[in-house]
Design a protein around this motif. Structure first.
Motif, PDB file in Angstrom:
ATOM      1  N   THR A 159     -11.675  -2.980  -6.734  1.00 12.34           N
ATOM      2  CA  THR A 159     -11.186  -2.216  -7.888  1.00 12.34           C
ATOM      3  C   THR A 159      -9.974  -1.351  -7.554  1.00 12.34           C
ATOM      4  OG1 THR A 159     -12.779  -0.440  -7.444  1.00 12.34           O
ATOM      5  CG2 THR A 159     -13.449  -2.165  -8.989  1.00 12.34           C
ATOM      6  N   HIS A 160      -9.418  -1.545  -6.357  1.00 11.06           N
ATOM      7  CA  HIS A 160      -8.228  -0.758  -5.997  1.00 11.06           C
ATOM      8  C   HIS A 160      -7.499  -1.474  -4.877  1.00 11.06           C
ATOM      9  CE1 HIS A 160      -6.463   3.524  -5.261  1.00 11.06           C
ATOM     10  NE2 HIS A 160      -5.593   2.579  -4.918  1.00 11.06           N
ATOM     11  N   VAL A 161      -6.562  -2.344  -5.242  1.00 15.03           N
ATOM     12  CA  VAL A 161      -5.761  -2.998  -4.212  1.00 15.03           C
ATOM     13  C   VAL A 161      -4.364  -3.256  -4.780  1.00 15.03           C
ATOM     14  CG1 VAL A 161      -6.751  -5.274  -4.816  1.00 15.03           C
ATOM     15  CG2 VAL A 161      -5.621  -4.954  -2.596  1.00 15.03           C
ATOM     16  N   HIS A 162      -3.375  -2.897  -3.980  1.00 14.28           N
ATOM     17  CA  HIS A 162      -1.968  -3.028  -4.387  1.00 14.28           C
ATOM     18  C   HIS A 162      -1.514  -4.452  -4.098  1.00 14.28           C
ATOM     19  CE1 HIS A 162      -1.135   1.443  -4.686  1.00 14.28           C
ATOM     20  NE2 HIS A 162      -2.357   1.390  -4.145  1.00 14.28           N
ATOM     21  N   LEU A 163      -1.281  -5.233  -5.135  1.00 15.21           N
ATOM     22  CA  LEU A 163      -0.941  -6.646  -4.940  1.00 15.21           C
ATOM     23  C   LEU A 163       0.372  -7.042  -5.596  1.00 15.21           C
ATOM     24  CD1 LEU A 163      -4.431  -8.414  -5.507  1.00 15.21           C
ATOM     25  CD2 LEU A 163      -3.262  -7.980  -3.329  1.00 15.21           C
TER      26      LEU A 163
ATOM     27  N   ALA B  68      -0.243  -1.428  -9.109  1.00 13.41           N
ATOM     28  CA  ALA B  68       0.846  -0.682  -8.466  1.00 13.41           C
ATOM     29  C   ALA B  68       0.778   0.760  -8.946  1.00 13.41           C
ATOM     30  CB  ALA B  68       2.210  -1.294  -8.792  1.00 13.41           C
ATOM     31  N   HIS B  69       1.410   1.641  -8.169  1.00 14.35           N
ATOM     32  CA  HIS B  69       1.445   3.054  -8.534  1.00 14.35           C
ATOM     33  C   HIS B  69       2.185   3.261  -9.850  1.00 14.35           C
ATOM     34  CE1 HIS B  69      -0.233   4.962  -5.001  1.00 14.35           C
ATOM     35  NE2 HIS B  69       0.525   4.237  -4.204  1.00 14.35           N
ATOM     36  N   GLN B  70       1.699   4.180 -10.627  1.00 16.91           N
ATOM     37  CA  GLN B  70       2.457   4.703 -11.767  1.00 16.91           C
ATOM     38  C   GLN B  70       2.574   6.209 -11.560  1.00 16.91           C
ATOM     39  OE1 GLN B  70       0.349   2.783 -15.325  1.00 16.91           O
ATOM     40  NE2 GLN B  70       2.504   2.250 -15.651  1.00 16.91           N
TER      41      GLN B  70
ATOM     42  N   GLY C  18      -2.690   0.011 -13.454  1.00 17.52           N
ATOM     43  CA  GLY C  18      -1.844   1.065 -12.892  1.00 17.52           C
ATOM     44  C   GLY C  18      -2.692   2.075 -12.139  1.00 17.52           C
ATOM     45  N   GLU C  19      -2.184   2.528 -10.995  1.00 18.10           N
ATOM     46  CA  GLU C  19      -2.818   3.662 -10.313  1.00 18.10           C
ATOM     47  C   GLU C  19      -2.036   4.899 -10.750  1.00 18.10           C
ATOM     48  OE1 GLU C  19      -2.898   3.641  -6.019  1.00 18.10           O
ATOM     49  OE2 GLU C  19      -4.060   5.487  -5.946  1.00 18.10           O
ATOM     50  N   ILE C  20      -2.640   5.651 -11.641  1.00 16.65           N
ATOM     51  CA  ILE C  20      -1.933   6.702 -12.365  1.00 16.65           C
ATOM     52  C   ILE C  20      -2.102   8.045 -11.656  1.00 16.65           C
ATOM     53  CG2 ILE C  20      -1.888   7.966 -14.555  1.00 16.65           C
ATOM     54  CD1 ILE C  20      -3.173   5.277 -15.763  1.00 16.65           C
TER      55      ILE C  20
ATOM     56  N   ALA D 122      -9.867   7.527  -8.398  1.00 12.07           N
ATOM     57  CA  ALA D 122      -9.478   6.629  -7.300  1.00 12.07           C
ATOM     58  C   ALA D 122      -9.690   7.311  -5.952  1.00 12.07           C
ATOM     59  CB  ALA D 122      -8.007   6.237  -7.444  1.00 12.07           C
ATOM     60  N   HIS D 123     -10.084   6.503  -4.967  1.00 12.27           N
ATOM     61  CA  HIS D 123     -10.333   6.986  -3.592  1.00 12.27           C
ATOM     62  C   HIS D 123     -10.831   8.450  -3.593  1.00 12.27           C
ATOM     63  CE1 HIS D 123      -6.217   8.341  -4.213  1.00 12.27           C
ATOM     64  NE2 HIS D 123      -5.727   7.134  -4.045  1.00 12.27           N
ATOM     65  N   ALA D 124     -11.950   8.643  -4.291  1.00 10.24           N
ATOM     66  CA  ALA D 124     -12.459  10.008  -4.517  1.00 10.24           C
ATOM     67  C   ALA D 124     -12.856  10.716  -3.229  1.00 10.24           C
ATOM     68  CB  ALA D 124     -13.656   9.942  -5.472  1.00 10.24           C
TER      69      ALA D 124
ATOM     70  N   SER E  80     -10.518  -1.494  -1.741  1.00  7.81           N
ATOM     71  CA  SER E  80      -9.966  -1.517  -0.377  1.00  7.81           C
ATOM     72  C   SER E  80      -8.790  -0.562  -0.251  1.00  7.81           C
ATOM     73  CB  SER E  80      -9.513  -2.937  -0.022  1.00  7.81           C
ATOM     74  OG  SER E  80      -8.386  -3.303  -0.808  1.00  7.81           O
ATOM     75  N   ASP E  81      -8.134  -0.253  -1.359  1.00  6.77           N
ATOM     76  CA  ASP E  81      -6.836   0.434  -1.345  1.00  6.77           C
ATOM     77  C   ASP E  81      -5.897  -0.273  -0.368  1.00  6.77           C
ATOM     78  OD1 ASP E  81      -4.885   2.154  -2.180  1.00  6.77           O
ATOM     79  OD2 ASP E  81      -5.717   3.952  -1.255  1.00  6.77           O
ATOM     80  N   GLY E  82      -6.011  -1.612  -0.333  1.00  2.00           N
ATOM     81  CA  GLY E  82      -5.137  -2.398   0.529  1.00  2.00           C
ATOM     82  C   GLY E  82      -3.695  -2.300   0.083  1.00  2.00           C
ATOM     83  N   HIS E  83      -2.805  -2.243   1.096  1.00  2.00           N
ATOM     84  CA  HIS E  83      -1.366  -2.150   0.825  1.00  2.00           C
ATOM     85  C   HIS E  83      -0.582  -3.258   1.524  1.00  2.00           C
ATOM     86  CE1 HIS E  83      -2.183   1.829  -0.789  1.00  2.00           C
ATOM     87  NE2 HIS E  83      -0.918   2.011  -1.060  1.00  2.00           N
ATOM     88  N   GLY E  84      -1.191  -3.952   2.483  1.00  2.00           N
ATOM     89  CA  GLY E  84      -0.426  -4.944   3.233  1.00  2.00           C
ATOM     90  C   GLY E  84      -1.328  -5.719   4.171  1.00  2.00           C
TER      91      GLY E  84
HETATM   92 FE   LIG Z   1      -3.767   3.128  -4.064  1.00  2.00          FE
END
Ligand SMILES: [Fe+2]
Length: 260
Positions: free
Chosen positions: A7-11, A44-46, A82-84, A138-140, A196-200
């Motif tokens: 529920t949280h991965v930057h793709l 992606a980030h907003q 969006g990750e707001i 997110a990522h509380a 995962s909050d994966g970024h790469g």
């Molecule tokens: Fe994130």
């Protein structure tokens, strides 16, 4: 084993500090499948650092990723999100159509705190409630004021928030006090979603399985599957999700002495 939902991965390649290229984004998607995921945010980030990341921009980038995944037969469903970053303008921006809800279903906003730290999310939650929109924190686990305050977390959940925790924090908590607090959240029913909050692929990789393993150890496999898969898939697919209320542990002699 039910499939995981990240529920949280930057793709979305090149849109934020996530994958720089489509090839990296695809490698992350393959990694997620190997981890056991079948659903993931195309996120992606907003925030003010990425003014070009409008809802429409994220939607079209997510659609392009979904088409590539289908073409390459990678079995991962992706959901535009969006990750707001919360600000004084969040409500106005949502109403103007600039912000993108989770899966574009207009049910949940995935919100992170501003760099200045935790702010009270309740005014936004109350304002969104009549529209049938809730907030996912997110990522509380990043916010000690929340993690260490069960009463506050409970209040936010009762107001309609869902609590998302990062899988790597569960798998590799960086200090014993942090681990105890996460365990208290997990066992008390304060955690609803995992990401995962994966970024790469070189750093902040999209890993989930270790977090699931830790959750299963703490709360049992069935509850861990709700968090890592069932509730996340429902949120991403725009289905209703009914989580049980938290059950803070009683303060018996053991918890008073050892704080667990
Ligand atoms: Fe994130």
């Amino acid at each position: 084993m039910i499939p995981f939902a990240d529920t949280h991965v930057h793709l979305l390649a090149g849109l934020d500090d996530g994958p720089p290229t489509s090839d990296v984004a695809l490698a992350m998607c393959r990694m997620l499948v190997t981890e056991g995921a079948r659903h993931a945010t195309a996120l992606a980030h907003q925030n003010h650092s990425y003014p070009a990341n409008t809802a429409d921009h994220l939607r079209s980038a997510a659609a392009a990723l979904a088409a590539t995944l289908s073409e390459k037969k990678i079995p991962l469903s992706v959901y535009p999100t969006g990750e707001i970053m919360l600000s004084a303008n969040t409500l106005a921006e949502w109403r103007s159509g600039t912000l993108l809800s989770v899966g574009d279903h207009k049910q949940w906003l995935l919100v992170e705190m501003p760099h200045s730290g935790l702010i009270n999310v309740l005014p936004l939650v109350e304002a969104l409630k009549p529209e049938g929109v809730g907030c996912i924190i997110a990522h509380a686990e990043r916010y000690p004021e929340l993690l260490d305050d069960l009463a506050l977390t409970q209040k936010w959940i009762e107001a309609g928030c869902l609590i998302q925790v990062t899988a790597r924090a569960l798998a590799e908590p960086w200090e014993p006090g942090f681990e105890l607090a996460l365990k208290r959240w997990a066992k008390g029913g304060f955690i609803h979603l995992m990401g995962s909050d994966g970024h790469g692929i070189d750093r902040r990789r999209p890993v989930l399985a270790g977090g699931f393993g830790r959750l299963a150890k703490w709360v049992g496999r069935s509850h861990a599957e709700q968090i890592a898969g069932v509730w996340g898939a429902a949120v991403l697919q725009g289905k209703s999700v009914n989580v049980p209320p938290p059950r803070p542990a009683g303060r018996n002699w053991f918890t008073r002495l050892f704080g667990s």
